[in-house]
Design a protein around this motif. Structure first.
Motif, PDB file in Angstrom:
ATOM      1  N   TYR A  47       0.877  -1.540   0.072  1.00  0.00           N
ATOM      2  CA  TYR A  47       0.261  -0.366   0.255  1.00  0.00           C
ATOM      3  C   TYR A  47       0.775   0.730   0.034  1.00  0.00           C
ATOM      4  O   TYR A  47       0.670   2.276  -0.421  1.00  0.00           O
ATOM      5  CB  TYR A  47      -0.887  -0.285   1.351  1.00  0.00           C
ATOM      6  CG  TYR A  47      -2.044  -0.595   0.749  1.00  0.00           C
ATOM      7  CD1 TYR A  47      -3.163   0.283  -0.138  1.00  0.00           C
ATOM      8  CD2 TYR A  47      -2.924  -1.411   0.666  1.00  0.00           C
ATOM      9  CE1 TYR A  47      -4.375   0.036  -0.676  1.00  0.00           C
ATOM     10  CE2 TYR A  47      -4.007  -1.938  -0.110  1.00  0.00           C
ATOM     11  CZ  TYR A  47      -4.727  -1.174  -0.864  1.00  0.00           C
ATOM     12  OH  TYR A  47      -5.765  -1.549  -1.039  1.00  0.00           O
ATOM     13  N   GLU A  51       0.656   3.971  -2.851  1.00  0.00           N
ATOM     14  CA  GLU A  51      -0.204   5.001  -2.865  1.00  0.00           C
ATOM     15  C   GLU A  51       1.284   5.976  -3.575  1.00  0.00           C
ATOM     16  O   GLU A  51       1.092   7.387  -4.267  1.00  0.00           O
ATOM     17  CB  GLU A  51       0.199   5.690  -1.335  1.00  0.00           C
ATOM     18  CG  GLU A  51      -1.467   5.091  -1.377  1.00  0.00           C
ATOM     19  CD  GLU A  51      -1.757   5.523   0.224  1.00  0.00           C
ATOM     20  OE1 GLU A  51      -1.204   5.983   1.227  1.00  0.00           O
ATOM     21  OE2 GLU A  51      -2.832   4.567   1.088  1.00  0.00           O
ATOM     22  N   ARG A  84      -8.600   9.096  -1.233  1.00  0.00           N
ATOM     23  CA  ARG A  84      -9.287   7.304  -1.929  1.00  0.00           C
ATOM     24  C   ARG A  84     -10.401   8.410  -3.114  1.00  0.00           C
ATOM     25  O   ARG A  84     -10.038   8.293  -4.732  1.00  0.00           O
ATOM     26  CB  ARG A  84      -9.672   6.043  -1.149  1.00  0.00           C
ATOM     27  CG  ARG A  84      -8.863   5.452  -0.303  1.00  0.00           C
ATOM     28  CD  ARG A  84      -9.670   4.747   0.708  1.00  0.00           C
ATOM     29  NE  ARG A  84      -8.783   3.895   1.102  1.00  0.00           N
ATOM     30  CZ  ARG A  84      -9.089   3.546   2.297  1.00  0.00           C
ATOM     31  NH1 ARG A  84     -10.189   3.041   2.881  1.00  0.00           N
ATOM     32  NH2 ARG A  84      -8.257   2.692   2.909  1.00  0.00           N
ATOM     33  N   ILE A 107      -9.161  -1.917  -6.365  1.00  0.00           N
ATOM     34  CA  ILE A 107      -9.091  -1.489  -5.082  1.00  0.00           C
ATOM     35  C   ILE A 107      -9.621  -1.369  -3.739  1.00  0.00           C
ATOM     36  O   ILE A 107      -9.258  -1.561  -3.031  1.00  0.00           O
ATOM     37  CB  ILE A 107      -8.849   0.076  -5.690  1.00  0.00           C
ATOM     38  CG1 ILE A 107      -7.605   0.484  -7.068  1.00  0.00           C
ATOM     39  CG2 ILE A 107      -8.448   1.024  -4.493  1.00  0.00           C
ATOM     40  CD1 ILE A 107      -7.705   1.875  -7.536  1.00  0.00           C
ATOM     41  N   VAL A 108     -11.496  -1.003  -4.109  1.00  0.00           N
ATOM     42  CA  VAL A 108     -12.049  -1.379  -2.978  1.00  0.00           C
ATOM     43  C   VAL A 108     -11.954  -2.514  -2.219  1.00  0.00           C
ATOM     44  O   VAL A 108     -11.951  -2.539  -0.631  1.00  0.00           O
ATOM     45  CB  VAL A 108     -13.597  -0.882  -3.761  1.00  0.00           C
ATOM     46  CG1 VAL A 108     -14.596  -1.475  -2.563  1.00  0.00           C
ATOM     47  CG2 VAL A 108     -13.192   0.085  -4.131  1.00  0.00           C
ATOM     48  N   GLU A 111      -8.973  -2.876   0.079  1.00  0.00           N
ATOM     49  CA  GLU A 111      -8.951  -1.407   1.577  1.00  0.00           C
ATOM     50  C   GLU A 111      -9.644  -2.334   2.090  1.00  0.00           C
ATOM     51  O   GLU A 111      -8.782  -1.978   3.481  1.00  0.00           O
ATOM     52  CB  GLU A 111      -9.112  -0.236   0.473  1.00  0.00           C
ATOM     53  CG  GLU A 111      -8.260   1.037  -0.476  1.00  0.00           C
ATOM     54  CD  GLU A 111      -9.148   2.302  -0.935  1.00  0.00           C
ATOM     55  OE1 GLU A 111      -9.799   1.739  -1.022  1.00  0.00           O
ATOM     56  OE2 GLU A 111      -8.399   2.839  -1.571  1.00  0.00           O
ATOM     57  N   LYS A 112     -10.437  -3.370   1.575  1.00  0.00           N
ATOM     58  CA  LYS A 112     -11.374  -3.417   2.820  1.00  0.00           C
ATOM     59  C   LYS A 112     -10.329  -4.534   3.579  1.00  0.00           C
ATOM     60  O   LYS A 112     -10.681  -4.246   5.111  1.00  0.00           O
ATOM     61  CB  LYS A 112     -12.758  -4.498   2.624  1.00  0.00           C
ATOM     62  CG  LYS A 112     -13.641  -3.779   1.585  1.00  0.00           C
ATOM     63  CD  LYS A 112     -14.600  -4.837   0.797  1.00  0.00           C
ATOM     64  CE  LYS A 112     -15.671  -3.519   0.488  1.00  0.00           C
ATOM     65  NZ  LYS A 112     -16.526  -4.518  -0.478  1.00  0.00           N
ATOM     66  N   ARG A 114      -7.443  -3.987   3.545  1.00  0.00           N
ATOM     67  CA  ARG A 114      -5.827  -3.210   4.514  1.00  0.00           C
ATOM     68  C   ARG A 114      -6.870  -3.192   5.464  1.00  0.00           C
ATOM     69  O   ARG A 114      -6.079  -2.376   6.631  1.00  0.00           O
ATOM     70  CB  ARG A 114      -4.909  -2.337   3.696  1.00  0.00           C
ATOM     71  CG  ARG A 114      -4.580  -1.727   4.202  1.00  0.00           C
ATOM     72  CD  ARG A 114      -5.181   0.014   3.092  1.00  0.00           C
ATOM     73  NE  ARG A 114      -4.396   0.992   4.117  1.00  0.00           N
ATOM     74  CZ  ARG A 114      -4.247   1.750   5.285  1.00  0.00           C
ATOM     75  NH1 ARG A 114      -5.644   2.219   5.309  1.00  0.00           N
ATOM     76  NH2 ARG A 114      -4.232   2.263   5.727  1.00  0.00           N
ATOM     77  N   ASP A 115      -7.874  -2.103   5.564  1.00  0.00           N
ATOM     78  CA  ASP A 115      -8.510  -1.278   6.617  1.00  0.00           C
ATOM     79  C   ASP A 115      -8.664  -2.354   7.682  1.00  0.00           C
ATOM     80  O   ASP A 115      -8.520  -2.197   9.195  1.00  0.00           O
ATOM     81  CB  ASP A 115      -9.898  -0.473   6.448  1.00  0.00           C
ATOM     82  CG  ASP A 115      -9.320   0.552   5.353  1.00  0.00           C
ATOM     83  OD1 ASP A 115      -8.273   0.979   5.277  1.00  0.00           O
ATOM     84  OD2 ASP A 115     -10.568   0.596   4.469  1.00  0.00           O
TER      85      ASP A 115
END
Length: 186
Positions: A47, A51, A84, A107-108, A111-112, A114-115
């Motif tokens: 990540y 980024e 984002r 990506i979504v 990201e879930k 990762r979050d």
């Protein structure tokens, strides 16, 4: 999410299918996997690199497509707080095209995972492995899309990406950046 990634070796096999530039961009991935670092560490590393590439996309797009002054654009991009949603908006403003839905979907999904990890929630190893593969696939797709839209690969060496085209002066670049949605003071 696509089909599950069963082992860390499957991640390595997937990694090896991508271009040399993409492999070079994520060069630490094989060592991190082989040295037994946890998937959380790999996701954090990936990540950070993703980024950084998003900032390279914004920078490269303004310089290549809009002929912005390189040093000035880099300073502005470096100071810009990019969320984002903000990345998607800036991408569309710079390239005149919305980011493809399949890329934003990858990506979504990643990201879930990762979050959840960042917030200390339980995540199965299979989900972590899948997120790593989705970041790789997303990076590949972004690389190809930016190449198509602007003629450079953000995941790799951007050496010489600008070409010999003249660039705008700093004052004009500032107004271009403001028009594209960057937070540049008057």
């Amino acid at each position: 999410m696509s089909s599950p990634t069963p082992t860390y070796k499957a991640i390595l096999r997937k990694y090896e299918t991508y271009s040399e530039s993409l492999q070079g961009y994520y060069a630490d991935l094989p060592n991190l996997l082989n040295d037994g670092y946890g998937y959380e560490t790999l996701i954090g590393y990936m990540y950070i690199r993703l980024e950084q590439a998003q900032n390279r996309i914004l920078y490269g797009g303004v310089v290549k497509v809009h002929r912005g002054a390189r040093d000035f654009v880099w300073r502005v991009v470096n100071k810009q707080h990019v969320t984002r949603k903000g990345f998607l908006e800036l991408y569309q403003n710079i390239f005149g095209k919305k980011l493809d839905d399949n890329i934003t979907g990858m990506i979504v999904d990643a990201e879930k995972v990762r979050d959840k990890i960042i917030h200390g929630k339980y995540v199965k190893d299979s989900e972590k492995r899948q997120a790593i593969c989705e970041i790789l696939e997303c990076s590949h797709e972004l690389n190809e899309l930016v190449k198509k839209h602007a003629g450079f690969y953000p995941f790799g060496s951007m050496r010489g990406f600008k070409g010999r085209a003249d660039h705008l002066d700093n004052r004009t670049t500032k107004w271009v950046l403001r028009g594209l949605g960057f937070g540049v003071k008057a």
